[in-house]
Design a protein around this motif. Sequence first.
Motif, PDB file in Angstrom:
ATOM      1  N   SER A  74      -5.983 -30.938  -2.944  1.00 30.37           N
ATOM      2  CA  SER A  74      -5.750 -30.142  -1.737  1.00 30.37           C
ATOM      3  C   SER A  74      -7.084 -29.747  -1.122  1.00 30.37           C
ATOM      4  O   SER A  74      -8.106 -29.632  -1.815  1.00 30.37           O
ATOM      5  N   TYR A  75      -7.052 -29.550   0.186  1.00 34.80           N
ATOM      6  CA  TYR A  75      -8.271 -29.207   0.915  1.00 34.80           C
ATOM      7  C   TYR A  75      -7.866 -28.399   2.140  1.00 34.80           C
ATOM      8  O   TYR A  75      -6.921 -28.759   2.847  1.00 34.80           O
ATOM      9  N   GLY A  76      -8.574 -27.309   2.393  1.00 39.01           N
ATOM     10  CA  GLY A  76      -8.276 -26.466   3.544  1.00 39.01           C
ATOM     11  C   GLY A  76      -9.363 -26.561   4.600  1.00 39.01           C
ATOM     12  O   GLY A  76     -10.550 -26.626   4.277  1.00 39.01           O
ATOM     13  N   ALA A  77      -8.969 -26.594   5.855  1.00 36.75           N
ATOM     14  CA  ALA A  77      -9.939 -26.690   6.950  1.00 36.75           C
ATOM     15  C   ALA A  77      -9.445 -25.862   8.135  1.00 36.75           C
ATOM     16  O   ALA A  77      -8.253 -25.856   8.448  1.00 36.75           O
ATOM     17  N   THR A  78     -10.390 -25.156   8.779  1.00 36.25           N
ATOM     18  CA  THR A  78     -10.083 -24.341   9.943  1.00 36.25           C
ATOM     19  C   THR A  78     -10.733 -24.945  11.178  1.00 36.25           C
ATOM     20  O   THR A  78     -11.882 -25.372  11.143  1.00 36.25           O
ATOM     21  N   PHE A  79      -9.988 -24.965  12.263  1.00 35.74           N
ATOM     22  CA  PHE A  79     -10.456 -25.516  13.519  1.00 35.74           C
ATOM     23  C   PHE A  79     -10.273 -24.461  14.609  1.00 35.74           C
ATOM     24  O   PHE A  79      -9.333 -23.663  14.549  1.00 35.74           O
ATOM     25  N   TYR A  80     -11.146 -24.490  15.601  1.00 34.10           N
ATOM     26  CA  TYR A  80     -11.194 -23.386  16.561  1.00 34.10           C
ATOM     27  C   TYR A  80     -10.916 -23.864  17.979  1.00 34.10           C
ATOM     28  O   TYR A  80     -11.167 -25.015  18.340  1.00 34.10           O
ATOM     29  N   GLY A  81     -10.399 -22.938  18.768  1.00 32.37           N
ATOM     30  CA  GLY A  81     -10.131 -23.223  20.168  1.00 32.37           C
ATOM     31  C   GLY A  81      -9.915 -21.936  20.933  1.00 32.37           C
ATOM     32  O   GLY A  81      -9.947 -20.830  20.366  1.00 32.37           O
ATOM     33  N   LYS A  82      -9.692 -22.058  22.223  1.00 32.56           N
ATOM     34  CA  LYS A  82      -9.422 -20.887  23.060  1.00 32.56           C
ATOM     35  C   LYS A  82      -8.672 -21.337  24.301  1.00 32.56           C
ATOM     36  O   LYS A  82      -8.614 -22.523  24.625  1.00 32.56           O
ATOM     37  N   ARG A  83      -8.125 -20.356  24.993  1.00 31.68           N
ATOM     38  CA  ARG A  83      -7.261 -20.650  26.126  1.00 31.68           C
ATOM     39  C   ARG A  83      -8.043 -21.143  27.339  1.00 31.68           C
ATOM     40  O   ARG A  83      -9.187 -20.760  27.561  1.00 31.68           O
ATOM     41  N   THR A  84      -7.379 -21.975  28.104  1.00 30.81           N
ATOM     42  CA  THR A  84      -7.914 -22.401  29.399  1.00 30.81           C
ATOM     43  C   THR A  84      -7.037 -21.903  30.539  1.00 30.81           C
ATOM     44  O   THR A  84      -7.459 -21.928  31.696  1.00 30.81           O
ATOM     45  N   ARG A  85      -5.836 -21.463  30.228  1.00 28.03           N
ATOM     46  CA  ARG A  85      -4.929 -20.935  31.257  1.00 28.03           C
ATOM     47  C   ARG A  85      -4.706 -19.440  31.017  1.00 28.03           C
ATOM     48  O   ARG A  85      -4.458 -19.014  29.888  1.00 28.03           O
ATOM     49  N   PHE A  86      -4.775 -18.690  32.105  1.00 30.65           N
ATOM     50  CA  PHE A  86      -4.653 -17.233  32.004  1.00 30.65           C
ATOM     51  C   PHE A  86      -3.660 -16.715  33.033  1.00 30.65           C
ATOM     52  O   PHE A  86      -3.526 -17.280  34.127  1.00 30.65           O
ATOM     53  N   SER A  87      -3.000 -15.633  32.645  1.00 27.98           N
ATOM     54  CA  SER A  87      -2.033 -15.005  33.543  1.00 27.98           C
ATOM     55  C   SER A  87      -2.732 -14.010  34.452  1.00 27.98           C
ATOM     56  O   SER A  87      -3.616 -13.259  34.014  1.00 27.98           O
ATOM     57  N   VAL A  88      -2.338 -14.019  35.710  1.00 28.09           N
ATOM     58  CA  VAL A  88      -2.770 -12.941  36.599  1.00 28.09           C
ATOM     59  C   VAL A  88      -2.092 -11.669  36.114  1.00 28.09           C
ATOM     60  O   VAL A  88      -0.871 -11.638  35.971  1.00 28.09           O
ATOM     61  N   PRO A  89      -2.856 -10.609  35.797  1.00 28.17           N
ATOM     62  CA  PRO A  89      -2.226  -9.397  35.266  1.00 28.17           C
ATOM     63  C   PRO A  89      -1.370  -8.698  36.323  1.00 28.17           C
ATOM     64  O   PRO A  89      -1.492  -8.966  37.525  1.00 28.17           O
ATOM     65  N   GLU A  90      -0.532  -7.824  35.848  1.00 31.16           N
ATOM     66  CA  GLU A  90       0.302  -7.033  36.744  1.00 31.16           C
ATOM     67  C   GLU A  90      -0.422  -5.728  37.065  1.00 31.16           C
ATOM     68  O   GLU A  90      -0.815  -4.990  36.151  1.00 31.16           O
ATOM     69  N   PHE A  91      -0.603  -5.462  38.348  1.00 24.91           N
ATOM     70  CA  PHE A  91      -1.293  -4.241  38.787  1.00 24.91           C
ATOM     71  C   PHE A  91      -0.267  -3.182  39.154  1.00 24.91           C
ATOM     72  O   PHE A  91       0.698  -3.441  39.889  1.00 24.91           O
ATOM     73  N   ASN A  92      -0.499  -1.972  38.650  1.00 29.15           N
ATOM     74  CA  ASN A  92       0.346  -0.814  38.933  1.00 29.15           C
ATOM     75  C   ASN A  92      -0.555   0.382  39.242  1.00 29.15           C
ATOM     76  O   ASN A  92      -1.751   0.357  38.949  1.00 29.15           O
ATOM     77  N   GLY A  93       0.010   1.444  39.807  1.00 28.46           N
ATOM     78  CA  GLY A  93      -0.799   2.646  40.022  1.00 28.46           C
ATOM     79  C   GLY A  93      -0.409   3.401  41.276  1.00 28.46           C
ATOM     80  O   GLY A  93       0.756   3.403  41.694  1.00 28.46           O
ATOM     81  N   GLN A  94      -1.409   4.022  41.914  1.00 28.29           N
ATOM     82  CA  GLN A  94      -1.189   4.837  43.119  1.00 28.29           C
ATOM     83  C   GLN A  94      -2.259   4.510  44.156  1.00 28.29           C
ATOM     84  O   GLN A  94      -3.449   4.403  43.835  1.00 28.29           O
ATOM     85  N   TRP A  95      -1.809   4.359  45.383  1.00 31.06           N
ATOM     86  CA  TRP A  95      -2.715   4.037  46.499  1.00 31.06           C
ATOM     87  C   TRP A  95      -2.550   5.134  47.565  1.00 31.06           C
ATOM     88  O   TRP A  95      -1.698   5.044  48.440  1.00 31.06           O
TER      89      TRP A  95
END
Length: 390
Positions: A276-297
């Motif tokens: 047996s042999y264990g290996a870790t591989f790495y990555g990250k996102r390329t697609r992101f969500s536009v966040p939801e904005f809330n509050g008072q104007w």
Amino acid sequence: MKKFNLLKTTGFFTAVLLLSFSFMSCYSVFSGGTGGQIVDAESSSNPKAGIANVEVYAYTNATDRNNDYKKWKEGTVFVPHADYYGHTTSGANGGFTISKLVWKSMVPEFGKDADFTEIYLLFYHENYGLTKGSTVITSDSATDTVYAELTKVRKETAISLNFVDVSADSTTGETVYVEISVPQTTATITDAAPKVYKGNITGSGVVTVSYPRWLNETDRKNGIENKPEVTVTYYQNADVITWKGCYNGDSENDDYAFRVNSEGKTVVTKKIGGSSYGATFYGKRTRFSVPEFNGQWGTANGVTLSLYRSTDGGSTYSVFCGSTETFAQNIGTAGTQKNGAFAGLGGGLYWFDSSYTDKITSGFYKITDGSASVEKAVDSNRTTVTIQKS
């Protein structure tokens, strides 16, 4: 001159010829069966562990068996060339049976009623290679006397693959397509193509690979097993790419830059060994969500607010991400209201970044009512943002 009687001479030769044919055709046909157990020679259990899926070939002629054995090339699948008279595959516990083998004998050992004969065997399994064997069977019975110990000529390693998203330092929920190329060459098998294992993995998975156990005869004698360098290629096999391989702070610039070739694939080599042999591989996102904005104007209701996103780090805002109106928001149960409230601005939209070099990136947004505006840089891992403008 001496005269021959042609009739008598002809009769004599006819009798001899008939007698010869009688002897030539005087053989008996017998049948019997064989079976037994095929085990791993290096098994430490008692009894030794059986080997499943071994191909067993039975020959009545030693020359045919030996010729087939000589024609086989190590590292290839065995295909019999000569005539063989029986074939089966071992079961889960290594047991096998060939119920009927037929042979003929001019001089049966027990007259016309019974005989015995030697059967010549070949055992083939991808991980054990090709091995000779033999047994003696008796007519009209199944002789369960074969016991064969096979030694592995190939090694199997179960590779545990774990795909980590560097932004959260945890196993990703993204699905990646994985190809593992395993060398098959040795000192005597110089032209073997790599064996490639393929499949989709979400987060983590195990792939069992096989390869030659020894690289040469010297290593075999000294018990030095092969530790091949395998090539692991991973990427998303999809129309929309949402995740790519990256460095884990170990790039030339000690950052988390994307680690992909011109085809968008990440290629990593690992030297494996053992069961047996264990290996870790790495990555990250390329697609992101536009966040939801809330509050008072402010405190006015019915004001139209528009959200824009920048594609150049906040210099200009050209991507429209939606609009909403301010309203009077009820607070609690006492009838209190907050004027100028807004919610759900943005959200449900996506944007892409395949060039950032840190664990996360930032999105740059602007909210405007046409005369006043608020600009804000938001980390890519945030899903909601609160804005308070007086």
